[in-house]
Design an enzyme around this catalytic site. Sequence first.
Site, short mmCIF file in Angstrom:
data_model
loop_
_atom_site.label_atom_id
_atom_site.label_comp_id
_atom_site.label_asym_id
_atom_site.label_seq_id
_atom_site.Cartn_x
_atom_site.Cartn_y
_atom_site.Cartn_z
NE ARG A 127 -10.61 -11.54 6.38
CZ ARG A 127 -11.09 -12.38 7.29
NH1 ARG A 127 -12.41 -12.52 7.44
NH2 ARG A 127 -10.27 -13.08 8.07
CE LYS A 147 -1.70 -1.88 11.66
NZ LYS A 147 -0.69 -0.98 11.01
CB ILE A 172 -0.98 0.02 1.20
CG1 ILE A 172 -1.73 -1.31 1.33
CG2 ILE A 172 -1.99 1.16 1.04
CD1 ILE A 172 -2.63 -1.42 2.54
CB THR A 200 -5.91 -3.37 10.11
OG1 THR A 200 -6.70 -4.46 9.65
CG2 THR A 200 -5.41 -3.69 11.52
CG ASP A 201 -10.94 -4.72 8.41
OD1 ASP A 201 -9.85 -5.30 8.60
OD2 ASP A 201 -11.72 -5.03 7.48
CD GLU A 202 -6.86 -8.79 10.04
OE1 GLU A 202 -6.36 -9.45 10.97
OE2 GLU A 202 -6.80 -9.12 8.85
CE1 TYR A 216 -1.06 -6.36 10.73
CE2 TYR A 216 -3.30 -7.20 10.52
CZ TYR A 216 -2.34 -6.25 10.23
OH TYR A 216 -2.65 -5.19 9.41
N PRO A 251 -5.79 -20.86 12.77
CG PRO A 251 -3.94 -21.58 14.01
CD PRO A 251 -4.35 -21.14 12.64
P1 NAD Z 1 3.42 -4.88 3.37
O1 NAD Z 1 3.69 -6.07 4.21
O2 NAD Z 1 3.26 -5.04 1.89
O3 NAD Z 1 4.57 -3.80 3.57
C1 NAD Z 1 5.05 -3.42 4.83
C2 NAD Z 1 6.28 -2.55 4.60
O4 NAD Z 1 6.79 -2.15 5.88
C3 NAD Z 1 7.42 -3.27 3.87
O5 NAD Z 1 7.96 -2.45 2.88
C4 NAD Z 1 8.44 -3.53 4.98
O6 NAD Z 1 9.78 -3.60 4.50
C5 NAD Z 1 8.21 -2.32 5.87
N1 NAD Z 1 8.64 -2.56 7.26
C6 NAD Z 1 8.36 -3.62 8.05
N2 NAD Z 1 8.97 -3.49 9.24
C7 NAD Z 1 9.62 -2.29 9.22
C8 NAD Z 1 10.41 -1.57 10.15
N3 NAD Z 1 10.66 -2.08 11.38
N4 NAD Z 1 10.92 -0.38 9.80
C9 NAD Z 1 10.69 0.15 8.56
N5 NAD Z 1 9.96 -0.51 7.62
C10 NAD Z 1 9.43 -1.70 7.95
O7 NAD Z 1 2.17 -4.18 4.02
P2 NAD Z 1 0.85 -3.53 3.36
O8 NAD Z 1 -0.10 -4.61 3.05
O9 NAD Z 1 1.26 -2.55 2.36
O10 NAD Z 1 0.28 -2.77 4.66
C11 NAD Z 1 0.71 -1.46 4.97
C12 NAD Z 1 0.00 -0.98 6.21
O11 NAD Z 1 -1.40 -1.03 6.00
C13 NAD Z 1 0.27 -1.84 7.44
O12 NAD Z 1 0.37 -0.99 8.54
C14 NAD Z 1 -0.96 -2.73 7.55
O13 NAD Z 1 -1.19 -3.08 8.89
C15 NAD Z 1 -2.03 -1.81 7.03
N6 NAD Z 1 -3.18 -2.44 6.39
C16 NAD Z 1 -3.01 -3.36 5.40
C17 NAD Z 1 -4.13 -3.88 4.75
C18 NAD Z 1 -4.00 -4.89 3.64
O14 NAD Z 1 -5.02 -5.44 3.20
N7 NAD Z 1 -2.83 -5.15 3.12
C19 NAD Z 1 -5.42 -3.50 5.16
C20 NAD Z 1 -5.53 -2.55 6.18
C21 NAD Z 1 -4.41 -2.03 6.78
O1 DAU Z 2 -8.61 -6.69 6.95
C1 DAU Z 2 -7.41 -5.99 6.76
C2 DAU Z 2 -6.28 -6.96 6.82
O2 DAU Z 2 -6.36 -7.75 5.64
C3 DAU Z 2 -4.90 -6.32 6.92
O3 DAU Z 2 -4.82 -5.59 8.12
C4 DAU Z 2 -3.81 -7.40 6.88
O4 DAU Z 2 -2.54 -6.78 6.87
C5 DAU Z 2 -3.99 -8.21 5.63
O5 DAU Z 2 -3.07 -9.28 5.64
C6 DAU Z 2 -5.41 -8.76 5.52
O6 DAU Z 2 -5.65 -9.78 6.52
P1 DAU Z 2 -6.49 -11.10 6.18
O7 DAU Z 2 -6.11 -12.15 7.13
O8 DAU Z 2 -7.93 -10.81 6.01
O9 DAU Z 2 -5.89 -11.38 4.71
P2 DAU Z 2 -5.36 -12.72 3.99
O10 DAU Z 2 -5.13 -12.34 2.57
O11 DAU Z 2 -4.29 -13.38 4.74
O12 DAU Z 2 -6.65 -13.64 4.06
C7 DAU Z 2 -7.90 -13.22 3.52
C8 DAU Z 2 -8.91 -14.32 3.75
O13 DAU Z 2 -8.52 -15.47 2.97
C9 DAU Z 2 -8.96 -14.79 5.18
O14 DAU Z 2 -10.30 -15.14 5.50
C10 DAU Z 2 -8.09 -16.04 5.20
C11 DAU Z 2 -8.28 -16.61 3.80
N1 DAU Z 2 -7.11 -17.33 3.24
C12 DAU Z 2 -5.89 -16.71 3.30
C13 DAU Z 2 -4.77 -17.34 2.80
C14 DAU Z 2 -3.42 -16.66 2.85
C15 DAU Z 2 -7.26 -18.57 2.67
O15 DAU Z 2 -8.39 -19.12 2.60
N2 DAU Z 2 -6.15 -19.19 2.18
C16 DAU Z 2 -4.91 -18.63 2.22
O16 DAU Z 2 -3.94 -19.27 1.75
#
Ligand code: NAD
Ligand code: DAU
Length: 341
Positions: free
Chosen positions: A216, A156, A13, A128-130, A152, A276
């Site tokens: 989701r 957060k 992101i 995050t919504d989590e 996680y 889990p």
């Molecule tokens: P990502 O895992 O793709 O990227 C995380 C980045 O943070 C990476 O570039 C990593 O190198 C950097 N990082 C990790 N530890 C660090 C540290 N100690 N110092 C500096 N940099 C560090 O994550 P994303 O999916 O882009 O998520 C970004 C943010 O959005 C996170 O805070 C996550 O909790 C939040 N978020 C993600 C989602 C989602 O669906 N991906 C949804 C809601 C919120």
């Molecule tokens: O809701 C926001 C969150 O969404 C972010 O804060 C997190 O950083 C991001 O990882 C994501 O969390 P989820 O656990 O919802 O995402 P994930 O892609 O891991 O899983 C999405 C759904 O799919 C969840 O119900 C678990 C399921 N899943 C996931 C994986 C990796 C599977 O069924 N199989 C899989 O292999």
Amino acid sequence: MKNILVTGGAGFIGSNFTRYMLEHYSNYKVVVYDKLTYAGNLDNLQDVAERFNSRYAFAHADICDKEAVDQAIREHQIDTIVNFAADTHVDRSIMDPDAFVMTDVYGTYVLLEAVRKYQLERYHQIGTDEVYGHVPRGASKEADPVAPRSPYAASKASADLMINAYHITYNLPVTISRGANNVGPYQYPEKVVPLFVTNAIDNQPLPLYGDGLQVRDYQYVLDHCEAIDLVLHKGQIGEVYNIGTGTEMRNIDMTHLILKLLNKPEALIQPVIDRPGHDRRYALDVTKIRSLGWEPAHTCADAIEATVRWYVDHEAWWRKIKSGERYKEYYERQYAGREIK
Ligand code: NAD
Ligand code: DAU
């Protein structure tokens, strides 16, 4: 706001947000500050470095490192921090929570201390919504209590609580946005959508957890970035904003959609033992962000379709990751022996 430190900007992101901000604000400078963990990838920013050479900089450092944070703020005259840096994958937090506590909790504290010390104009946290935990019915509002259920989500939620405490105690100018699941370009193929898309392209099994009836809200990453921009410019200090489409999709339906878009057989679906503590449903009330004038341009289905297209068109990007030893080791550890026959 002129000089923005985007922590975690080399991830999914954060890299989309960096590109978005540089494209939309010709007077802003963005400094990406990133530790480059397994999820950080400078390939995500290659075009940004070329296109915005004079307004973009990169600092390779850890948000837990106070001196490095101080130095980046001084060197680049930072006035705003937008914090994306986190360990983000729920399954990895179940395997090994250590990095989540360090980065997501302690790292956030280090950034808050820097905001306090240098009296920055603004700190924005990507939450995050989590943090609301499993939501059996209805939709989470920003004022609802946090009830995280994975390491996680707990890390957060802890960060959100610390940010709120700094606002109340030290009057820090903070905002928090809590996003639903993002999909789109440059998402590391451990998250379900890019994992299933890339596995399906290669005719590999799609490991669907449990009964696949978990729900989701899959939103498009650039819609999310637009909403963050709005919160930064129009949000109220001290407030939290939920960001998502406000609709929902079951994992099994998301899986069928991906297979249909790629013209692949449903026989690729491989049920596996559930995660889990798996939260079966997240649902956000998005009235507050909409009242600032934001509407997502994509539904969940549109977002998934655009994502499938991007991964089809960018094989070199994800094949480089998936062919690496680090990825293969993780995949083996996470999925081996988990099939439900
Ligand atoms: P990502 O895992 O793709 O990227 C995380 C980045 O943070 C990476 O570039 C990593 O190198 C950097 N990082 C990790 N530890 C660090 C540290 N100690 N110092 C500096 N940099 C560090 O994550 P994303 O999916 O882009 O998520 C970004 C943010 O959005 C996170 O805070 C996550 O909790 C939040 N978020 C993600 C989602 C989602 O669906 N991906 C949804 C809601 C919120
Ligand atoms: O809701 C926001 C969150 O969404 C972010 O804060 C997190 O950083 C991001 O990882 C994501 O969390 P989820 O656990 O919802 O995402 P994930 O892609 O891991 O899983 C999405 C759904 O799919 C969840 O119900 C678990 C399921 N899943 C996931 C994986 C990796 C599977 O069924 N199989 C899989 O292999």
